[in-house]
Design an enzyme around this catalytic site. Structure first.
Site, PDB file in Angstrom:
ATOM      1  N   GLU A  30       2.486   9.689   6.327  1.00  0.00           N
ATOM      2  CA  GLU A  30       2.637   8.347   6.893  1.00  0.00           C
ATOM      3  C   GLU A  30       3.829   7.580   6.336  1.00  0.00           C
ATOM      4  O   GLU A  30       4.254   6.592   6.921  1.00  0.00           O
ATOM      5  CB  GLU A  30       1.353   7.536   6.678  1.00  0.00           C
ATOM      6  CG  GLU A  30       0.179   8.144   7.421  1.00  0.00           C
ATOM      7  CD  GLU A  30      -1.088   7.326   7.307  1.00  0.00           C
ATOM      8  OE1 GLU A  30      -1.023   6.096   7.360  1.00  0.00           O
ATOM      9  OE2 GLU A  30      -2.154   7.946   7.156  1.00  0.00           O
ATOM     10  N   GLU A  70       0.816  -1.226   0.000  1.00  0.00           N
ATOM     11  CA  GLU A  70       0.000   0.000   0.000  1.00  0.00           C
ATOM     12  C   GLU A  70       0.847   1.273   0.000  1.00  0.00           C
ATOM     13  O   GLU A  70       1.480   1.593   1.014  1.00  0.00           O
ATOM     14  CB  GLU A  70      -0.899  -0.008   1.242  1.00  0.00           C
ATOM     15  CG  GLU A  70      -1.813   1.210   1.348  1.00  0.00           C
ATOM     16  CD  GLU A  70      -2.804   1.113   2.504  1.00  0.00           C
ATOM     17  OE1 GLU A  70      -2.535   0.374   3.472  1.00  0.00           O
ATOM     18  OE2 GLU A  70      -3.850   1.781   2.424  1.00  0.00           O
ATOM     19  N   HIS A 118      -5.542   8.120   0.850  1.00  0.00           N
ATOM     20  CA  HIS A 118      -4.157   8.506   0.563  1.00  0.00           C
ATOM     21  C   HIS A 118      -4.070   9.137  -0.830  1.00  0.00           C
ATOM     22  O   HIS A 118      -3.366  10.115  -1.047  1.00  0.00           O
ATOM     23  CB  HIS A 118      -3.229   7.297   0.639  1.00  0.00           C
ATOM     24  CG  HIS A 118      -3.176   6.661   1.995  1.00  0.00           C
ATOM     25  ND1 HIS A 118      -2.874   7.357   3.133  1.00  0.00           N
ATOM     26  CD2 HIS A 118      -3.385   5.386   2.396  1.00  0.00           C
ATOM     27  CE1 HIS A 118      -2.896   6.555   4.179  1.00  0.00           C
ATOM     28  NE2 HIS A 118      -3.213   5.346   3.763  1.00  0.00           N
ATOM     29  N   GLU A 140     -12.243   1.371   4.755  1.00  0.00           N
ATOM     30  CA  GLU A 140     -11.297   1.662   5.838  1.00  0.00           C
ATOM     31  C   GLU A 140     -11.549   3.128   6.205  1.00  0.00           C
ATOM     32  O   GLU A 140     -10.944   4.040   5.638  1.00  0.00           O
ATOM     33  CB  GLU A 140      -9.853   1.447   5.383  1.00  0.00           C
ATOM     34  CG  GLU A 140      -8.876   1.591   6.545  1.00  0.00           C
ATOM     35  CD  GLU A 140      -7.425   1.491   6.091  1.00  0.00           C
ATOM     36  OE1 GLU A 140      -6.746   0.544   6.504  1.00  0.00           O
ATOM     37  OE2 GLU A 140      -6.981   2.365   5.325  1.00  0.00           O
ATOM     38  N   HIS A 193      -9.066   0.532  -0.777  1.00  0.00           N
ATOM     39  CA  HIS A 193      -9.699   1.058   0.432  1.00  0.00           C
ATOM     40  C   HIS A 193     -10.668   2.148  -0.006  1.00  0.00           C
ATOM     41  O   HIS A 193     -10.290   3.170  -0.570  1.00  0.00           O
ATOM     42  CB  HIS A 193      -8.641   1.561   1.433  1.00  0.00           C
ATOM     43  CG  HIS A 193      -8.075   0.450   2.256  1.00  0.00           C
ATOM     44  ND1 HIS A 193      -6.851   0.490   2.881  1.00  0.00           N
ATOM     45  CD2 HIS A 193      -8.623  -0.775   2.568  1.00  0.00           C
ATOM     46  CE1 HIS A 193      -6.654  -0.651   3.529  1.00  0.00           C
ATOM     47  NE2 HIS A 193      -7.704  -1.431   3.343  1.00  0.00           N
ATOM     48  N   ARG A 242     -11.491  10.698   5.125  1.00  0.00           N
ATOM     49  CA  ARG A 242     -11.346   9.393   5.761  1.00  0.00           C
ATOM     50  C   ARG A 242     -12.599   8.957   6.523  1.00  0.00           C
ATOM     51  O   ARG A 242     -12.558   8.054   7.351  1.00  0.00           O
ATOM     52  CB  ARG A 242     -10.113   9.323   6.670  1.00  0.00           C
ATOM     53  CG  ARG A 242      -9.404   7.987   6.491  1.00  0.00           C
ATOM     54  CD  ARG A 242      -8.070   7.856   7.136  1.00  0.00           C
ATOM     55  NE  ARG A 242      -7.392   6.758   6.470  1.00  0.00           N
ATOM     56  CZ  ARG A 242      -6.219   6.283   6.796  1.00  0.00           C
ATOM     57  NH1 ARG A 242      -5.557   6.800   7.811  1.00  0.00           N
ATOM     58  NH2 ARG A 242      -5.673   5.290   6.138  1.00  0.00           N
TER      59      ARG A 242
HETATM   60  C1  LER Z   1      -2.742   3.397   6.894  1.00  0.00           C
HETATM   61  O1  LER Z   1      -2.956   4.745   6.727  1.00  0.00           O
HETATM   62  C2  LER Z   1      -3.592   2.629   5.983  1.00  0.00           C
HETATM   63  O2  LER Z   1      -4.166   3.123   5.056  1.00  0.00           O
HETATM   64  C3  LER Z   1      -3.686   1.199   6.255  1.00  0.00           C
HETATM   65  O3  LER Z   1      -4.413   0.565   5.271  1.00  0.00           O
HETATM   66  C4  LER Z   1      -2.287   0.669   6.398  1.00  0.00           C
HETATM   67  O4  LER Z   1      -2.211  -0.522   6.991  1.00  0.00           O
HETATM   68 MN    MN Z   2      -5.458   2.001   3.727  1.00  0.00          MN
END
Ligand code: LER
Ligand code: MN
Length: 271
Positions: A160, A154, A190, A248, A213, A219
């Site tokens: 991060e 990822e 992201h 997520e 995700h 988020r």
């Molecule tokens: C962390 O920001 C993330 O997106 C997770 O999926 C990483 O394990």
């Molecule tokens: Mn993620």
């Protein structure tokens, strides 16, 4: 076929993090099935946190799959990373990931390398860190093959990681590996920070993306931010992607609402 999934965290140290369900596997499976999800993505403290027989019976009882398993607890709980300058710690990090591959593999669930990729800095140059990461992925990708699953890598946003931040960079990096069993995770949160255009990035990642995700710009759950899902969903479909769209996201305003918003958006764009 594109399928829906939703995250559950069993890691107390990660409380406050972007996972929808927090009250155990049984609760997550029951709610996910109730809302019509296809799968659950599990963020566990380690390979022994979940009883495989219990997981098997939840899978059967609710007709759900396990979409993926996170490995971030290796970092959150044990401070491990695959690019640690210390060879002993790198080896412990690889062992932790292997144990998570062995946990998820029998359920057909790939392991995700997110925060376990670490960062470069200090005496470790960016090139050296990417070399260490490649060594790890070249070992762990083939390791996952014995379960017939891939390994998921990822790219993360700049706050991060300082390694790979975009889908295009991820694609170029995967091309340099010896293994072809590593796929990318396209995390829309992201990507919203790092990509010039999310739909274009998805197209660039066609054939390389193994997991998504599915989350909004802030988020929160899909529909609670300002992400424009029309071009993104069109690109996902055009690209021939046939994996999971996994929520997520923060449990805001609460887990149930976040889950409901996610499945509503999923059905609107993907049913
Ligand atoms: C962390 O920001 C993330 O997106 C997770 O999926 C990483 O394990
Ligand atoms: Mn993620």
């Amino acid at each position: 076929m594109i399928r829906s999934a939703i995250t559950v965290s069993l890691v107390e140290e990660a409380r406050g993090g972007p996972f929808v369900f927090w009250d155990g596997l049984a609760d997550a499976f029951e709610r996910s099935a109730g809302l019509g999800f296809d799968a659950v993505e599990i963020f566990a403290p380690g390979p022994d946190a979940v009883n495989p027989d219990e997981l098997k019976s939840l899978i059967e009882q609710h007709s759900l799959s396990v979409a993926a398993v996170g490995t971030g607890a290796g970092m959150v709980k044990h401070g491990l990373s695959l690019t640690d300058p210390d060879a002993g710690k790198r080896s412990a990090a690889r062992d932790f990931v292997k144990s998570m591959i062995d946990f998820g593999g029998p359920f057909g669930a790939p392991a995700i390398i997110g925060s376990m990729q670490g960062k470069w800095g200090g005496d470790l140059s960016r090139d050296a860190a990417l070399e260490l990461l490649a060594e790890a992925l070249n070992e762990l990708g083939p390791y996952a093959e014995k379960h017939g699953v891939c390994l998921i890598y990822e790219p993360l946003n700049r706050y991060e990681t300082n390694l790979l931040k975009t889908v295009a960079d991820g694609v170029e990096y995967l091309k340099t590996l010896d293994t072809q069993n590593v796929k990318l995770l396209a995390d829309l949160f992201h990507m919203n920070i790092e990509e010039a255009n999310l739909a274009d990035a998805i197209r660039i990642g066609a054939g390389y993306i193994g997991h998504i995700h599915f989350v909004d710009s802030n988020r929160q759950a899909t529909g609670l931010g300002h992400m424009d899902y029309a071009p993104i969903s069109a690109a996902i479909k055009e690209s021939g992607y046939d994996g999971f769209l996994s929520a997520e996201a923060f449990p805001i305003p609460d887990s149930q609402t976040a889950a409901e918003k996610t499945i509503e958006t999923f059905k609107h764009f993907f049913s």
